[in-house]
Write a protein that holds these residues in place. Structure first.
Motif, PDB file in Angstrom:
ATOM      1  N   LEU A 147      -1.324-108.712 -11.445  1.00 36.39           N
ATOM      2  CA  LEU A 147      -1.812-107.919 -12.985  1.00 36.39           C
ATOM      3  C   LEU A 147      -1.148-106.761 -12.882  1.00 36.39           C
ATOM      4  O   LEU A 147      -0.661-106.391 -13.661  1.00 36.39           O
ATOM      5  CB  LEU A 147      -3.190-108.289 -13.232  1.00 36.39           C
ATOM      6  CG  LEU A 147      -3.626-107.898 -14.586  1.00 36.39           C
ATOM      7  CD1 LEU A 147      -2.854-108.665 -15.726  1.00 36.39           C
ATOM      8  CD2 LEU A 147      -5.003-108.022 -14.887  1.00 36.39           C
ATOM      9  N   SER A 148      -1.507-105.715 -11.759  1.00 41.43           N
ATOM     10  CA  SER A 148      -1.206-104.342 -11.646  1.00 41.43           C
ATOM     11  C   SER A 148       0.510-104.392 -11.880  1.00 41.43           C
ATOM     12  O   SER A 148       0.919-103.729 -12.709  1.00 41.43           O
ATOM     13  CB  SER A 148      -1.188-103.828 -10.224  1.00 41.43           C
ATOM     14  OG  SER A 148      -2.637-103.565 -10.141  1.00 41.43           O
ATOM     15  N   ASN A 149       1.326-105.220 -11.183  1.00 42.13           N
ATOM     16  CA  ASN A 149       2.757-105.090 -11.429  1.00 42.13           C
ATOM     17  C   ASN A 149       3.139-105.680 -12.885  1.00 42.13           C
ATOM     18  O   ASN A 149       4.018-104.966 -13.159  1.00 42.13           O
ATOM     19  CB  ASN A 149       3.171-105.973 -10.411  1.00 42.13           C
ATOM     20  CG  ASN A 149       3.186-105.297  -8.919  1.00 42.13           C
ATOM     21  OD1 ASN A 149       3.113-104.237  -8.806  1.00 42.13           O
ATOM     22  ND2 ASN A 149       2.805-106.141  -7.937  1.00 42.13           N
ATOM     23  N   ILE A 150       2.571-106.548 -13.411  1.00 41.06           N
ATOM     24  CA  ILE A 150       2.786-107.154 -14.790  1.00 41.06           C
ATOM     25  C   ILE A 150       2.692-105.773 -15.718  1.00 41.06           C
ATOM     26  O   ILE A 150       3.318-105.584 -16.490  1.00 41.06           O
ATOM     27  CB  ILE A 150       1.995-108.249 -15.089  1.00 41.06           C
ATOM     28  CG1 ILE A 150       2.474-109.569 -14.348  1.00 41.06           C
ATOM     29  CG2 ILE A 150       2.164-108.534 -16.777  1.00 41.06           C
ATOM     30  CD1 ILE A 150       1.608-110.627 -14.299  1.00 41.06           C
ATOM     31  N   ILE A 151       1.461-105.346 -15.621  1.00 42.57           N
ATOM     32  CA  ILE A 151       1.024-104.132 -16.666  1.00 42.57           C
ATOM     33  C   ILE A 151       2.075-103.175 -16.356  1.00 42.57           C
ATOM     34  O   ILE A 151       2.532-102.436 -17.487  1.00 42.57           O
ATOM     35  CB  ILE A 151      -0.268-103.520 -16.240  1.00 42.57           C
ATOM     36  CG1 ILE A 151      -1.249-104.813 -16.705  1.00 42.57           C
ATOM     37  CG2 ILE A 151      -0.577-102.291 -17.062  1.00 42.57           C
ATOM     38  CD1 ILE A 151      -2.775-104.306 -16.120  1.00 42.57           C
ATOM     39  N   LYS A 152       2.457-102.758 -15.400  1.00 40.74           N
ATOM     40  CA  LYS A 152       3.455-101.644 -15.078  1.00 40.74           C
ATOM     41  C   LYS A 152       4.883-102.111 -15.549  1.00 40.74           C
ATOM     42  O   LYS A 152       5.480-101.168 -16.069  1.00 40.74           O
ATOM     43  CB  LYS A 152       3.844-101.545 -13.432  1.00 40.74           C
ATOM     44  CG  LYS A 152       2.716-100.492 -12.573  1.00 40.74           C
ATOM     45  CD  LYS A 152       2.808-100.630 -11.370  1.00 40.74           C
ATOM     46  CE  LYS A 152       4.106 -99.790 -10.884  1.00 40.74           C
ATOM     47  NZ  LYS A 152       4.060 -98.467 -10.471  1.00 40.74           N
ATOM     48  N   ASP A 153       5.102-103.435 -15.538  1.00 40.71           N
ATOM     49  CA  ASP A 153       6.615-103.727 -16.034  1.00 40.71           C
ATOM     50  C   ASP A 153       6.558-103.874 -17.465  1.00 40.71           C
ATOM     51  O   ASP A 153       7.478-103.637 -18.196  1.00 40.71           O
ATOM     52  CB  ASP A 153       7.078-104.862 -15.429  1.00 40.71           C
ATOM     53  CG  ASP A 153       7.113-104.832 -13.969  1.00 40.71           C
ATOM     54  OD1 ASP A 153       7.363-103.744 -13.595  1.00 40.71           O
ATOM     55  OD2 ASP A 153       7.360-105.747 -13.088  1.00 40.71           O
ATOM     56  N   THR A 154       5.351-104.265 -18.092  1.00 43.02           N
ATOM     57  CA  THR A 154       5.486-104.542 -19.467  1.00 43.02           C
ATOM     58  C   THR A 154       4.705-103.459 -20.662  1.00 43.02           C
ATOM     59  O   THR A 154       5.072-103.631 -21.783  1.00 43.02           O
ATOM     60  CB  THR A 154       4.831-105.812 -19.792  1.00 43.02           C
ATOM     61  OG1 THR A 154       3.469-105.582 -19.174  1.00 43.02           O
ATOM     62  CG2 THR A 154       5.559-106.895 -19.161  1.00 43.02           C
ATOM     63  N   SER A 155       4.009-102.460 -20.201  1.00 44.22           N
ATOM     64  CA  SER A 155       3.618-101.482 -21.021  1.00 44.22           C
ATOM     65  C   SER A 155       4.345-100.712 -22.023  1.00 44.22           C
ATOM     66  O   SER A 155       5.548-100.419 -21.150  1.00 44.22           O
ATOM     67  CB  SER A 155       2.298-100.594 -20.444  1.00 44.22           C
ATOM     68  OG  SER A 155       1.393-101.361 -19.793  1.00 44.22           O
ATOM     69  N   LEU A 156       4.163-100.331 -23.117  1.00 42.36           N
ATOM     70  CA  LEU A 156       5.067 -99.414 -23.862  1.00 42.36           C
ATOM     71  C   LEU A 156       5.164 -98.125 -23.431  1.00 42.36           C
ATOM     72  O   LEU A 156       6.470 -97.764 -23.393  1.00 42.36           O
ATOM     73  CB  LEU A 156       4.635 -99.378 -25.345  1.00 42.36           C
ATOM     74  CG  LEU A 156       5.435 -98.695 -26.368  1.00 42.36           C
ATOM     75  CD1 LEU A 156       6.664 -99.008 -26.466  1.00 42.36           C
ATOM     76  CD2 LEU A 156       4.664 -98.657 -27.545  1.00 42.36           C
ATOM     77  N   CYS A 157       4.318 -97.396 -22.953  1.00 41.94           N
ATOM     78  CA  CYS A 157       4.303 -96.049 -22.619  1.00 41.94           C
ATOM     79  C   CYS A 157       3.997 -95.791 -21.233  1.00 41.94           C
ATOM     80  O   CYS A 157       3.338 -96.698 -20.484  1.00 41.94           O
ATOM     81  CB  CYS A 157       3.808 -94.801 -23.527  1.00 41.94           C
ATOM     82  SG  CYS A 157       1.981 -94.640 -23.222  1.00 41.94           S
ATOM     83  N   ALA A 158       4.165 -94.640 -20.671  1.00 41.22           N
ATOM     84  CA  ALA A 158       3.875 -94.365 -19.119  1.00 41.22           C
ATOM     85  C   ALA A 158       2.579 -94.328 -18.876  1.00 41.22           C
ATOM     86  O   ALA A 158       1.927 -94.332 -17.760  1.00 41.22           O
ATOM     87  CB  ALA A 158       4.758 -93.092 -18.760  1.00 41.22           C
ATOM     88  N   LEU A 159       1.602 -94.195 -20.003  1.00 41.21           N
ATOM     89  CA  LEU A 159       0.109 -94.323 -19.710  1.00 41.21           C
ATOM     90  C   LEU A 159      -0.084 -95.659 -19.102  1.00 41.21           C
ATOM     91  O   LEU A 159      -0.789 -95.961 -18.056  1.00 41.21           O
ATOM     92  CB  LEU A 159      -0.596 -93.977 -20.976  1.00 41.21           C
ATOM     93  CG  LEU A 159      -2.136 -93.830 -20.472  1.00 41.21           C
ATOM     94  CD1 LEU A 159      -2.787 -93.053 -21.585  1.00 41.21           C
ATOM     95  CD2 LEU A 159      -2.874 -95.404 -20.974  1.00 41.21           C
TER      96      LEU A 159
END
Ligand SMILES: Cc1cc2nc3c(=O)[nH]c(=O)nc-3n(C[C@H](O)[C@H](O)[C@H](O)COP(=O)(O)O)c2cc1C
Ligand code: SF4
Ligand code: SF4
Ligand code: SF4
Length: 593
Positions: free
Chosen positions: A488-500
Motif C-alpha cells: 500500500l505504501s508503494n501504491i500511495i507513493k506512485d499515485t498521490s497528486l502532490c509530494a505530501l
C-alpha cells in the motif's frame, strides 16, 4: 572600550524571559550610570536553544548561558564594572565541567559554519542600520549597478545553490526559467510556511535577520522582472511577522523597497500573506492558491509556477533559507560559496537538531559533514548516555538513518541513497527507548491530519496505512498485514497528486526496511521491544514494593490491591495501561514487561 551586551531575542529565549532580562539590563545600566561604558541589545537566535537565554558580551565574546533577569545585576557588577567573568553562568563542558568563556571554543559551535545564519545573534534585527553595517544591501546595489540580470543568474548557477525548502532544485536554473517566461507581470514569493514538525530554521532567520530575505527577494525581482513580492508566513510565527513587518517598513523608508530603488528605474514592493498553519500550504501550488484567497490545495504540475503561478503569471518561489544565502553569494562570489560543501551539494545547511540528543538547537554545517559529527561533536551525544538508535531526517517526508550509516556525509543525494532526504532540515534523534512502529505512526498521523483530502490515495490510502500500523502496535496484526503495509505504501507513493501524499509512506517504508525485526516482534510475538506500545505492555509490581498504597490510590481502574506495608498486586485484566502507578511509585517497584 565600550561593552555591548547582546541578548538572544529568538522565540526560544524570549519564552524563557530574555526580553525581561533585556529590560532589567537596560534599567541597571541607567541605575549604575553606565551608559557610556556599555549598552544592551536584542539579537536573533544563536542556535544553542537548549542553553538559553544566552547573553554574549563583546568585545571579549563572553558567552553566558541560561541567564535569568535576576542574574542581570551580577553581570553588570562583575563583568561590566569589574571586568571579571561571572563564572557560574559560563558554559561548562559536560563531564569535566571545564568552564568555556568564549563561543568559538564551545564544541557545539566548533564544526559549524554560519552562512545563512551569519547575522543571527550578531545584529539587532529591528535596526536596519545594523544590517547595513554588516554589509547588508551592498549585494542589491551591486546587482543593480554592475550586473545584468543574466550575470546574476550565472553567479547563482555557478555557486551551485540548491533550494533549501526540501526538493533541492538548483536555484539559478529556477531563476532562469522564471526570467525567460514571457509576461507583462511576474511575482516573487518567499515560502515561510515551515510546517515540518520540529523545524524552526526559517522562523529563526526571519526573526534574526529579516533584511537578508528582503534583500534577496529584491535581487530576485530585479532578475526575473517582478514588481511585486510576497512573503507567505504562517500566522503562528508572531515574532517573525513583527520583525519582518518592521524590516519591510524600514527598507521602504530608506528607498530599498518601493519605486526607483537606489535611484534606478527598478521598482519593487513587498508584502506579507499569512498562512493558517496547514502543512500542505507549504507546497508551492497550494501556497499560490492560498495567496489568491482560494482553498490551499495543490494543483497538478506542470504547469510549474515559473511559467504559470500567482494569478496565472510566472512566479518565483524560494524558501527563506535559500534566499538568506543569496546576498552573501553575490557579495563574496560564486567560487567562495561553492568551495564549501560536496560535489553536488554546495554551501551549508541549517538543521533543527532535536529529540534524544544532548545539545538541542539550530545547527548550520557545511554540506558533507557526517551525521556522526552533527550528533556527537555538535550535538554532544545521546541524552543520559543511552544507545543511539536512529535519526529521522526530512521530517514526515523523510526516513530514518541507522547507526551503520552515521558516517554518511550529509548532502541531498547521499540522504536519498540511504532511504531518507534532506527535507527542510528537521533532524530528530531517537534512542533505544523509541519504538519504530510508534515513530512511523507519529509521522503518519501528522500527514493524515494535514492531508488536504483532494486525492483518494492520500486521503484514504494513508488512513488504511495508519490502521494497519495501529493493528501492529495493538498486537493484532498478521504477517499479511506487514506485506500489505509495504504494498500500500508503494501504491500511495506512485499515485498521490502532490509530494505530501507521495512522501507520506516514507517513514513507514524506511522503518520497516531498517527495523523489520522490531515490526515482526510486534506481529509474531506481541511484544514491543522498546516497551512503548501500551497494548502490548503489562505493569507488574516487584518485591521492592514497600506497601505505601500510593499506586492503589492513584489507579483510575481501581485494579491495584494490597495491605499497608505489604507487596501490592495489579489485576492486569482490568488495567487500562495508563502508567500512573509506574510514574508515581516512590521506590520504582513497578516495572513494564
Ligand atoms: C507538503 C509540502 C510542504 C512543503 N512545505 C514547505 C515549506 O514549509 N517551506 C518551503 O520552503 N518549502 C516547502 N515545500 C516545498 C515547496 O513546494 C517548494 O519546493 C519550495 O518552497 C521551493 O523553494 P526552494 O527551491 O528554495 O527550496 C513543501 C512541499 C510539500 C510537498
Ligand atoms: S496528495 Fe494529499 S495533500 Fe496532496 S493533493 Fe492529494 S490529498 Fe491533497
Ligand atoms: S506505589 Fe510502589 S511502593 Fe507504594 S504500594 Fe505501590 S508499588 Fe508498592
Ligand atoms: S497502569 Fe494505570 S490502570 Fe494499570 S494498574 Fe497502573 S494506574 Fe492502574
Amino acid at each position: 572600550m565600550k561593552k555591548e551586551i547582546l541578548i538572544c531575542g529568538g522565540t526560544g529565549c524570549t519564552s524563557s524571559k530574555s526580553l525581561e532580562l533585556l529590560d532589567e539590563m537596560k534599567k541597571l545600566i541607567v541605575e549604575y550610570g553606565l551608559e557610556e561604558k556599555c549598552s544592551a541589545h536584542i539579537t536573533g537566535c544563536l542556535g544553542f536553544c537548549e542553553k538559553g537565554p544566552i547573553v554574549k558580551i563583546f568585545p571579549k565574546d563572553t558567552f553566558y548561558t541560561k541567564v535569568q533577569p535576576e542574574d542581570a545585576r551580577e553581570i553588570i557588577e562583575t563583568d561590566i564594572i569589574k571586568d571579571e567573568l561571572v563564572n557560574r553562568l559560563l558554559y561548562k563542558l559536560p563531564g569535566t565541567e571545564e568552564e568555556i568563556p568564549s563561543q568559538d571554543d564551545i564544541p557545539f559551535y566548533k564544526k559549524q559554519l554560519r552562512i545563512a545564519l551569519r547575522n543571527c545573534g550578531i545584529i539587532n534585527p529591528e535596526v536596519i542600520e545594523e544590517y547595513i553595517g554588516y554589509g547588508g544591501y551592498l549585494a542589491l546595489g551591486k546587482c543593480l549597478e554592475e550586473y545584468s540580470r543574466e550575470e546574476v543568474i550565472d553567479i547563482i548557477k555557478d555557486s551551485g545553490l540548491r533550494g533549501r525548502g526540501g526538493g533541492g532544485f538548483p536555484t539559478g536554473l529556477k531563476w532562469e526559467f522564471t526570467k525567460n517566461s514571457e509576461s507583462d507581470e511576474k511575482y516573487v514569493i518567499c515560502n515561510a510556511d515551515e510546517g515540518d514538525p520540529g523545524a524552526f530554521m526559517d522562523r529563526s532567520i526571519l526573526e534574526g535577520d529579516p533584511h537578508s530575505v528582503i534583500e534577496a527577494m529584491a535581487i530576485a525581482a530585479y532578475v526575473i522582472g517582478a514588481k511585486q513580492g510576497y512573503v507567505y508566513i504562517r500566522a503562528e510565527y508572531p515574532l517573525a511577522i513583527e520583525r519582518l513587518g518592521k524590516a519591510i517598513e524600514q527598507a521602504r523608508e530608506i528607498g530599498i523597497l518601493g519605486d526607483n530603488i537606489l535611484g534606478t528605474d527598478f521598482s519593487f514592493n513587498l508584502g506579507m500573506k499569512f498562512g493558517a498553519g496547514a502543512f500542505v500550504c507549504g507546497e508551492e501550488t497550494a501556497l499560490i492558491n492560498s495567496v489568491e484567497g482560494q482553498r490551499g490545495e495543490p494543483n497538478p504540475k506542470p504547469p510549474f509556477p515559473s511559467t504559470s503561478g500567482l494569478y496565472g503569471k510566472p512566479t518565483l518561489i524560494n524558501n527563506v533559507e535559500t534566499y538568506a544565502n543569496i546576498p552573501v553569494i553575490i557579495s563574496k562570489g560564486a567560487e567562495w560559496f561553492n568551495s564549501v560543501g560536496t560535489e553536488k551539494s554546495k554551501g551549508t545547511k541549517v538543521f533543527a537538531l532535536a529529540g534524544k540528543v544532548n545539545n538541542i538547537g539550530l545547527v548550520e554545517v557545511p554540506m558533507g559533514t557526517t551525521l556522526r559529527e552533527i550528533l556527537y561533536d555538535i550535538g554532544g551525544g545521546i541524552q543520559k548516555g543511552r544507545e543511539f538508535k536512529a535519526v529521522q531526517t526530512g521530517g514526515p517526508s523523510g526516513g530514518c538513518i541507522t547507526a551503520e550509516d552515521l558516517d554518511t556525509p550529509i548532502d541531498y543525494d547521499s540522504l536519498v541513497a540511504k532511504g531518507s532526504m534532506m527535507g527542510s532540515g528537521g533532524m530528530i534523534v531517537m534512542d533505544e527507548d523509541n519504538c519504530m512502529v510508534d515513530i512511523a505512526k507519529f509521522y503518519l498521523e501528522f500527514t493524515l491530519d494535514e492531508s488536504c483530502g483532494k486525492c483518494t490515495p492520500c486521503r484514504i490510502g494513508n488512513k488504511r496505512l495508519y490502521e494497519i500500523l495501529c493493528k501492529i502496535s495493538d498486537g493484532k496484526a498478521t504477517e499479511e498485514d506487514l506485506d500489505n503495509l509495504e504494498d500500500l505504501s508503494n501504491i500511495i507513493k506512485d499515485t498521490s497528486l502532490c509530494a505530501l501524499g507521495q512522501s507520506a509512506p516514507n517513514p513507514v517504508l524506511s522503518t520497516i526496511k531498517s527495523f523489520r525485526k522490531e515490526y515482526e516482534e510486534h506481529v509474531l510475538n506481541h511484544k514491543c521491544p522498546a516497551k512503548i506500545c501500551t497494548s502490548l505492555l503489562e505493569y507488574k509490581i516487584t518485591d521492592d514494593c514497600i506497601g505505601c498504597t500510593k499506586c492503589a490510590k492513584i489507579c483510575p481502574a481501581k485494579c491495584i490491591t494490597g495491605a499497608v506495608r505489604e507487596v501490592h498486586v495489579i489485576d492486569n485484566t482490568k488495567c487500562i495501561k495508563c502508567g500512573a502507578c509506574f510514574n508515581g511509585c516512590p521506590v520504582h517497584a513497578i516495572v513494564k514487561e
